[in-house]
Design an enzyme around this catalytic site. Structure first.
Site, PDB file in Angstrom:
ATOM      1  N   ASP A 321      76.812  35.039  35.034  1.00 18.40           N
ATOM      2  CA  ASP A 321      75.783  34.048  34.714  1.00 18.40           C
ATOM      3  C   ASP A 321      76.253  32.641  35.114  1.00 18.40           C
ATOM      4  O   ASP A 321      77.404  32.452  35.500  1.00 18.40           O
ATOM      5  CB  ASP A 321      75.513  34.137  33.198  1.00 18.40           C
ATOM      6  CG  ASP A 321      74.274  33.364  32.792  1.00 18.40           C
ATOM      7  OD1 ASP A 321      73.396  33.140  33.648  1.00 18.40           O
ATOM      8  OD2 ASP A 321      74.183  32.974  31.606  1.00 18.40           O
ATOM      9  N   GLU A 324      75.225  28.821  39.418  1.00 18.99           N
ATOM     10  CA  GLU A 324      74.557  27.982  40.448  1.00 18.99           C
ATOM     11  C   GLU A 324      75.542  26.979  41.062  1.00 18.99           C
ATOM     12  O   GLU A 324      75.334  26.645  42.218  1.00 18.99           O
ATOM     13  CB  GLU A 324      73.359  27.249  39.822  1.00 18.99           C
ATOM     14  CG  GLU A 324      72.227  28.169  39.419  1.00 18.99           C
ATOM     15  CD  GLU A 324      72.560  29.051  38.201  1.00 18.99           C
ATOM     16  OE1 GLU A 324      73.364  28.600  37.357  1.00 18.99           O
ATOM     17  OE2 GLU A 324      72.037  30.168  38.120  1.00 18.99           O
ATOM     18  N   ASP A 436      65.849  32.557  32.886  1.00 17.00           N
ATOM     19  CA  ASP A 436      65.388  32.205  31.534  1.00 17.00           C
ATOM     20  C   ASP A 436      63.882  31.944  31.469  1.00 17.00           C
ATOM     21  O   ASP A 436      63.437  30.794  31.423  1.00 17.00           O
ATOM     22  CB  ASP A 436      66.157  30.983  31.029  1.00 17.00           C
ATOM     23  CG  ASP A 436      67.639  31.266  30.911  1.00 17.00           C
ATOM     24  OD1 ASP A 436      68.026  32.455  30.961  1.00 17.00           O
ATOM     25  OD2 ASP A 436      68.407  30.309  30.784  1.00 17.00           O
TER      26      ASP A 436
HETATM   27  C1  GLC Z   1      71.853  31.524  30.227  1.00 19.05           C
HETATM   28  C2  GLC Z   1      71.392  32.907  30.709  1.00 19.05           C
HETATM   29  C3  GLC Z   1      70.903  33.709  29.522  1.00 19.05           C
HETATM   30  C4  GLC Z   1      72.033  33.805  28.490  1.00 19.05           C
HETATM   31  C5  GLC Z   1      72.486  32.415  28.081  1.00 19.05           C
HETATM   32  C6  GLC Z   1      73.684  32.440  27.159  1.00 19.05           C
HETATM   33  O1  GLC Z   1      70.791  30.799  29.758  1.00 19.05           O
HETATM   34  O2  GLC Z   1      70.409  32.803  31.683  1.00 19.05           O
HETATM   35  O3  GLC Z   1      70.473  34.966  29.920  1.00 19.05           O
HETATM   36  O4  GLC Z   1      71.615  34.514  27.381  1.00 19.05           O
HETATM   37  O5  GLC Z   1      72.831  31.664  29.217  1.00 19.05           O
HETATM   38  O6  GLC Z   1      74.760  33.029  27.779  1.00 19.05           O
END
Ligand code: GLC
Length: 727
Positions: A321, A324, A436
């Site tokens: 995650d 970017e 998200d």
């Molecule tokens: C980011 C991710 C989401 C995750 C969050 C906490 O927003 O896109 O899926 O739950 O981080 O890690």
């Protein structure tokens, strides 16, 4: 000045300057035999001192497809898309950028062609927005590759694109099961409880995710020993129940003395650097962090090996995650904000509009371009390159590090690998989810459209956070979204911190029952889903397709909320609040309608081509099987491969002949590439009012345990003939 080189019958490369080697393309393209050109076929070229644009005058009915993870309609006309990967959790219609870069489009109309821009920083597609008839693609650089695909066939343009960039990723078979996530399950106890609850209630489940709170102070590759005292034991115990645990991993490495990842990265110079050659500092979940320099192969190797801590525990899936990379703020940007606040304070008795305008500065402190311009990567040959120039590659290279090292850590094993950020080429090794979203009905439609666009750019295995990530979801929304999710390859319920919990039991008994049936239905469809997925990768044809990729009538170009799921099934989800049905367009052929709620209840209706209002109560999802095509079902299980499949159900409306090529393999390794897979070739012919069935099994490795196939064959008048075949 551009130069060109014909790569295949249908693909021509137009090169400007000396492009950065992104890794998107798998074909070896040597630098010989280029021909200098001053124009690009029928595209007009506009050159400025530091940018090049391609301009095309669009005909009134031209449709534009592709562009992957972008908002707006499936037909991309009428909007500006700006590829500069960003962590933006507000997916509102005016937004131009999301997490991934997918600059591959198909123009379908008076002329039909495709193009792909391989350039790792900002690219702007202005598609009939600034001027209603003008498509203008701007690359703010003179160093890039543009691939032009010359074909009248949309699907053959996609094949050319895959030929160039590689075939889509294949996850393990269990990745097609249902998955549950939440930000966060705060403890091992909670994760175990969720797993147990699924099993107690008899709702199938294959995966549970652990989000950032399993870590010690958000330090990547650590585990909070207080809340997760025995992560390994949890992985093992849940495995016994058929549930796989997948941890999240973030790239930002907390600056903390004594923390191994930080110390190693610092000692070896593995972090991106700032103008003064010091490790660049940015804040993410752990507070101040450094970013690993994934553009460097040594760093990728180092990072990839870190996953061993999990693979040693038996973990077979990873969720990369924030790559970017997301930046909450930098010390510099925060100082600027404080200065602004001090100015406001000085002026506080008179500040009016200043306060209103200052709000923007809070929003813009995150993921700010100025910050992305202020750090550097060191490439393998020692060259320093400003991050901004290669920004869109960061998530790709981060996940490449994982994918490459998995070959060492888990040889010949498929892993479920997700990345949030992406670039062309990532689709060969991993997949992405849609980021998200929110618990909004509108985002179901976004999900439906993006599913189709992402498939066009090679992300076959994708889906959205079911039920919506941000905001609170109603039971009805989660039910309808689960129905949609049951017909997307990646089927995961996930929700954000401080939102209403979304597991099936969080609402009421009736909704729970419906959700259970939906998940069971998903498992009943697994033989079809997996077989179709594997066949679509083999054929380089999107697994999910818009109707306009299959049918010719003009009307289908306007249909964006129904899609083909594999070759035989059309899905028409209900995605509006309080609706007890929806309008459906049925193109070209007859359709066998199953308003499905349960595997066991198959009440079918036959429809002639046309437009209909199809009633669908809350528990029903409108499915349509294409005439002379078949679907293959099996009894639902609690998880993929819980039991051997000994019986299949083959269902279809056969008016002439239906051929189905059922595929299966071990679901876990790459042995299929060595020919270790099984096929059942089913041929049903309608003859003198009866159905003649022919079944040929090819299973050299004895992978199939199927003994009996139950045929449920429908006639145009809706009558069914049931037959079985022992194989
Ligand atoms: C980011 C991710 C989401 C995750 C969050 C906490 O927003 O896109 O899926 O739950 O981080 O890690």
């Amino acid at each position: 000045m551009l130069k060109k080189k014909k790569l295949t019958e249908k693909t021509t490369l137009f090169r400007s300057g000396t492009p950065f080697k992104t890794g998107a393309v798998i074909k070896d393209i040597d630098s010989n035999d280029f021909e200098l050109v001053s124009n690009v076929l029928f595209l007009r070229l506009e050159e400025k001192s530091n940018e090049i644009s391609f301009i095309y005058e669009m005909a009134k009915d031209d449709v534009v497809y592709g562009l992957g993870e972008t908002l707006g309609a499936l037909n991309k006309r009428g909007k500006i898309y700006r590829f500069y990967n960003t962590d933006d959790p507000e997916h509102t219609p005016e937004k131009q950028s999301l997490y991934g870069t997918h600059p591959f489009m198909i123009l379908d109309g008076e002329k039909t062609f495709g193009l792909f821009i391989d350039y790792p920083s900002e690219i702007i597609f202005d598609i009939s927005f600034t001027h209603k008839d003008i498509l203008k693609i701007t690359i703010p650089s003179k160093d890039f590759d543009m691939y032009f695909f010359d074909s009248d066939e949309k699907l053959s343009i996609i094949k050319e694109y895959f030929n160039l960039t590689g075939k889509p990723y294949i996850p393990p078979k269990w990745a097609f099961g249902f998955q549950q996530s939440k930000w966060s399950y705060f403890s091992e106890r909670e994760v175990r409880e969720v797993a147990n609850k699924y099993r107690e209630l008899g709702i199938p489940l294959d995966v549970i995710y652990t989000d950032i709170d399993y870590m010690d102070s958000y330090k990547v590759f650590t585990i909070n020993k207080e809340t997760f005292p025995n992560y390994e034991g949890m992985v093992k115990d849940l495995k016994e129940k058929g549930i796989k645990v997948i941890p999240i991993l973030d790239p930002g490495v907390k600056i903390e003395e004594g923390y191994e990842v930080f110390e190693e990265g610092k000692k070896n110079g593995y972090f991106c650097t700032d103008e003064d050659a010091n490790p660049f500092v940015a804040a993410v979940w752990p507070g101040l962090t450094h970013f690993p320099d994934f553009l460097n192969s040594k760093v990728r190797k180092w990072w990839g090996q870190k996953y061993k801590v999990f693979t040693d525990m038996g973990v077979k899936g990873f969720w990369n995650d924030m790559n970017e990379p997301s930046i909450f703020y930098t010390p510099k940007s925060l100082d600027k904000l404080f200065d602004l606040l001090k100015d406001l304070e000085k002026n506080k008795d008179e500040a009016g509009i200043e306060v209103f305008l200052a709000k923007e500065n809070f929003v813009n402190i995150s993921n700010n371009r100025e910050d992305y311009r202020s750090f550097y990567h060191k490439l393998d040959d020692g060259t320093l390159i400003n991050h901004d120039l290669v920004h869109n590659l960061y998530g790709f290279k981060n996940t490449q590090a994982t994918a490459e090292e998995m070959k060492e850590l888990l040889p010949n094993q498929r892993v479920l690998l997700l990345s949030r950020s992406s670039y062309p080429g990532l689709h060969r090794m991993a997949s992405i989810w849609m980021g998200d979203n929110k618990s909004w009905w509108e985002h179901m439609l976004v999900n439906i459209r993006m599913l189709q666009s992402l498939n066009m750019v090679g992300f076959f295995y994708t889906g959205a956070d079911i039920g919506g990530f941000g905001a609170d979801a109603s039971a009805e929304l989660v039910v309808r979204w689960m129905q949609l999710g049951a017909f997307t390859p990646f089927f995961r319920n996930h929700t954000a911190l401080n939102t209403r919990p979304q597991e099936p039991w969080q609402f009421d008994e009736e909704s729970l029952k419906i959700m259970k049936d939906i998940v069971r239905l998903r498992y009943a469809f697994l033989p079809y889903t997996y077989s179709e997925y594997m066949n679509s990768v083999k054929e380089s044809t999107p697994f999910v397709k818009p109707l306009s990729f299959v049918f010719d009538d003009e009307r289908v170009k306007d249909i964006e909320d129904q899609y083909m799921y594999g070759e035989s099934l059309m899905v028409a989800p209900v995605y509006e609040q309080n609706k007890k049905g929806r309008f459906v367009h049925l193109p070209d052929v007859k359709w066998l309608n199953w308003n499905a709620s349960k595997f066991e209840e198959r009440n079918m209706n036959v429809y002639e081509p046309g437009d209909y209002y199809i009633k669908a109560d809350l528990e029903q999802i409108p499915l349509f099987i294409k005439e002379n095509n078949l679907i293959v079902l099996s009894e639902p299980m609690n998880y993929v491969d819980e039991k051997e499949i000994t019986e299949l159900w083959v269902v279809g409306l056969v008016t002439d002949q239906a051929i189905y090529n059922y595929y299966d393999d071990d679901g876990e390794t790459y042995n299929f590439a060595k020919g270790e897979f099984a096929q059942i070739k089913i041929n049903v012919v309608k003859e003198n009012g009866d159905f003649k069935i022919d079944v040929k099994k090819e299973d050299p490795k004895n992978l199939l345990k199927i003994k009996k196939i139950n045929f449920e064959l429908y006639d145009s008048d809706g009558s069914a003939v049931r037959k079985d075949k022992i194989i």
